[in-house]
Write a protein that holds these residues in place. Sequence first.
Motif, PDB file in Angstrom:
ATOM      1  N   PHE B  87      52.237  39.480  43.742  1.00  0.00           N
ATOM      2  CA  PHE B  87      53.006  39.647  44.975  1.00  0.00           C
ATOM      3  C   PHE B  87      52.221  39.112  46.172  1.00  0.00           C
ATOM      4  N   LEU B  88      50.927  39.461  46.219  1.00  0.00           N
ATOM      5  CA  LEU B  88      50.118  39.021  47.367  1.00  0.00           C
ATOM      6  C   LEU B  88      49.884  37.517  47.353  1.00  0.00           C
ATOM      7  N   GLN B  89      49.878  36.909  46.165  1.00  0.00           N
ATOM      8  CA  GLN B  89      49.747  35.449  46.114  1.00  0.00           C
ATOM      9  C   GLN B  89      50.964  34.784  46.750  1.00  0.00           C
ATOM     10  N   LYS B  90      52.098  35.421  46.577  1.00  0.00           N
ATOM     11  CA  LYS B  90      53.337  34.850  47.125  1.00  0.00           C
ATOM     12  C   LYS B  90      53.586  35.333  48.561  1.00  0.00           C
ATOM     13  N   VAL B  91      53.211  36.587  48.851  1.00  0.00           N
ATOM     14  CA  VAL B  91      53.460  37.182  50.168  1.00  0.00           C
ATOM     15  C   VAL B  91      52.140  37.762  50.681  1.00  0.00           C
ATOM     16  N   PRO B  92      51.306  36.925  51.316  1.00  0.00           N
ATOM     17  CA  PRO B  92      49.957  37.399  51.651  1.00  0.00           C
ATOM     18  C   PRO B  92      49.960  38.429  52.778  1.00  0.00           C
ATOM     19  N   GLY B 114      40.422  37.600  43.224  1.00  0.00           N
ATOM     20  CA  GLY B 114      39.819  37.075  44.449  1.00  0.00           C
ATOM     21  C   GLY B 114      40.585  37.456  45.706  1.00  0.00           C
ATOM     22  N   LEU B 115      41.293  38.585  45.654  1.00  0.00           N
ATOM     23  CA  LEU B 115      42.129  38.974  46.793  1.00  0.00           C
ATOM     24  C   LEU B 115      41.576  40.191  47.541  1.00  0.00           C
ATOM     25  N   LEU B 116      40.426  40.683  47.092  1.00  0.00           N
ATOM     26  CA  LEU B 116      39.953  41.960  47.620  1.00  0.00           C
ATOM     27  C   LEU B 116      39.660  41.882  49.117  1.00  0.00           C
TER      28      LEU B 116
END
Lengths: 562, 562
Positions: B87-92, B114-116
């Motif tokens: 979800f965060l890759q698409k909606v940061p 790698g989103l932390l």
Amino acid sequence: MDLKIKEDEVAVFAIGGLGEIGKNMYAIQYQDEIVIVDAGIKFPEDELLGIDYVISDYQYLAEHQNKIKGLFITHGHEDHIGGIPYFLQKVPNVPIYAGPLATALIKGKLEEHGLLESTKMNVLQESDVVTFNNLSVEFFRTTHSIPDTLGIAIHTPQGVIIQTGDYKFDLTPVGNQPGPNLQKMAKLGTDGVLLLLSDSTNAEIPTFSKSERFVGNTIHQIVERIDGRIIFATFASNLYRVSQAVDAAIQNGRKVAVFGRSMEQAIVNGRELGYLDIPDSEILDASEINKLPANKVMLLCTGSQGEPMAALSRIANGTHRQISIQPDDTVIFSSNPIPGNTVSVNHLINALEEAGANVIHGKVNNIHASGHGGQEEQKLMLRLIKPKYFMPIHGEYRMLKIHTELAQLCGVPKENTFIYENGDVLALTQNSARKAGHVPAGDVYVDGNGIGDISSEVIEDRQMLSEEGLVIVVATIDYKKGLVLSGPDILSRGFVYMRESGNLINQAQKHIFHTIKTHLDNDDAVAEDVLKQDIVDNLQEFLYRRTERHPVILPMIISTQV
Amino acid sequence: MDLKIKEDEVAVFAIGGLGEIGKNMYAIQYQDEIVIVDAGIKFPEDELLGIDYVISDYQYLAEHQNKIKGLFITHGHEDHIGGIPYFLQKVPNVPIYAGPLATALIKGKLEEHGLLESTKMNVLQESDVVTFNNLSVEFFRTTHSIPDTLGIAIHTPQGVIIQTGDYKFDLTPVGNQPGPNLQKMAKLGTDGVLLLLSDSTNAEIPTFSKSERFVGNTIHQIVERIDGRIIFATFASNLYRVSQAVDAAIQNGRKVAVFGRSMEQAIVNGRELGYLDIPDSEILDASEINKLPANKVMLLCTGSQGEPMAALSRIANGTHRQISIQPDDTVIFSSNPIPGNTVSVNHLINALEEAGANVIHGKVNNIHASGHGGQEEQKLMLRLIKPKYFMPIHGEYRMLKIHTELAQLCGVPKENTFIYENGDVLALTQNSARKAGHVPAGDVYVDGNGIGDISSEVIEDRQMLSEEGLVIVVATIDYKKGLVLSGPDILSRGFVYMRESGNLINQAQKHIFHTIKTHLDNDDAVAEDVLKQDIVDNLQEFLYRRTERHPVILPMIISTQV
């Protein structure tokens, strides 16, 4: 007697309902105000021979009747209201507060005892608050196997004391009744509750009780597939069950005829109070039953506990004035036998089947659901109310014990839980709880119309009579002359078969003759009481040595000394 | 796209979780504010061959990301948090709000992807209130098979919308956790709730789920009577279960060794957050196991669902680096197989028993309790919250249907209940509810690292391949000369056994040769696509006529026309 409590302590005690199922009666006292919750009877167990009911010992309350502000009733079952007439005979003029159905049932009782006019009845709604000087009482809806049940919250200067009454959490009650008032219970819990007294009946059952509505579905399915006449027996007070049975009948094109006085009264009450919605056209008079085909009729009757005088027993035995069993009749027992009644219910089922009826009964058929919550519901109550102190009520010791363990699992510290006996006084402040002595709380027996004139010794005698039999000793004595004019003769019932025990009887006669003679010889002024006791003691010892039995011994001395 | 709602309406929709168990993701939008609840994955069912996960279609949320105020997490199970990295890759840059344990689990995921660093995580306490412009969000404690679960109440200008998350009413939770916050739920109910979205997983189960503590008692009894080594397998996230297993081990003088990455991580999280109270001295390193007698050891491991790469499978198959099954080992499965895993769990049990272990498993042994409430608990939630409108979530259609019927029994009018599909938009005001169109909500497949690059056609192909096999047709064509230079040759896998089907293959070759020749003869500018489609269509029809099978047909044309 007075309570051994301090000025600022609240006293809580039961004079019935602890260590037993039945005879519920609880009192909360703060200074000069007493609030009573329920006044029930207990039906005697088999060993209480010839006793009609057991009630509580009202002595303490009678001595302090000027302090009693009111008797609050949780619901209209006998073990919660059956003692009211006896209580009012001993402690007159106590105002009664009860919900609409309980009020109707209590009025019936008061009328029977000629107490209706002298008693102030207050009909409670859930939203009522009854306020006294230091105490005030409010209510929350619960569900049970009778409509109109209330939990009672007594606000005291030290905190709130809650008595749940009998309850289950029926979340889908019959007839779109609103069900238990979870919000009000939770609000009490949020605001803080000092003591919870909670129904322990089903503490041994680890589940959540089935909804009454679930039973309704089963009744519908059963009624649907029966072709012959249906005789439906259940507790008259369970208007939910009655309502579901009548619905099933009507939906399957059957009209309903009602048998048994309490069932007739229940139908009247239920229709009047809106718990039963039965059009007049669907109710048959007993005389009309035989005019309709078997598959157009349902007979609704009392007697599901095998009570010998109830409609169902009389139908089974062929002694009912209007109804006899026909082949293809189906009798539905929508009830479980109360433990003491298992034998008589079994007899009744046999009699019905011998007479040609099909009988449907038992839990396996899902045609009964308990009115008491299982462990999950007891835990739910504990979690909603979050009491500081906990006392399990309405249960035998083992149930109270389990319920106390559940309370501990729900966060009540062990030292804050109290398994008490009837009469034990719990003295509370907002920060403390201690045992503070005892008030009288023995069983009082009601036999016919006599209250409390039967002591527990009488009951023991009846038990011995039933188990060991009776021996009567008759002797005629001339005290002046110191002579035994006739006898001693010995009669017995239920002890030994006399004709085959001539030897034993002869020896016993000699034994008693000797006892009497010793008295007459040694003592000029023979005290008859002492003589009788001696006869009893000596004969008892003699008979026990010979037979290992303890018959009741009844000496009768006919004296010629006038 | 935009929602088809009016200015003052609140929109509620799911892009996962309706008609399915898993992939929970719900959105509440009022004007320019969107609050999202959960972002889960679904584990593929067997027919989704080669797919790792299924996630929701984030398209609508991506288009309206400027409106998104936060993603609120009910608890840390994969079907509620597994979709977050995708979800965060698409909606940061969407801020995340979650309880302590869910936060720890989400951080692990974010780190992997790698989103932390780029993600704002907010750790929730039950008492928090998160306030935006028109919306505010509060929370209430529930219980489930993982600690730290929250129900979510979203206050909107039209009323309160409650999403329960996954729940049971465990009234005696493990470790003296406080349990479900009945008081807060009842208060929300008292104040008025517009819409309840409630977990439907166990809507087919008519009872009240057993407390996790009940399972603990059974584990203790089982561990107590075992003499050999114990291998205890359960879900790593169920720290209650882990805690009870460890307690049983320690109380019986056993030290615990942990196997499997997720179990190791769970122990770390559980100890850090206070859900597990295990002294260092009671934890063994894997290398120390063989130094202790068998009856002094418990191995705690993952793999109770038969996952082939998990510790337990490798132990069973003899491919585990440190542990192999010894005679007198007892393996305890403290879990039920999720329906899709029944076969692999059975294989695993067979393998363990063949290797010499005793295996204890199954409901009958009471070593598992569901984390989801049965009907009585769903009714309890409905009665506590008393919603005006009701939408069952988190369940297959038949569960949603039953749950809707329960809602009606609990007083919600039928027309106020909504069985919706993913993407359906419910538009609410305080007095109205209507269906307002649809947002995209198809399944999106994650295969290895690719997200959404697998269409449902691919899945259909994989399914056909697995069920009907593959036929490859190879032909070399000189388009210029209009000649078939070689072939058509036919290869197949999983279709028919070639050597025994020479006749069928020969005829198929002739059939295709004819198809190609017709093309080459009739059309100067042969379109290869059209030719290939013709080959597929003709061959498919021919093969179906002869074999009643639909293999996947793959034509390969090698052209000499450069």
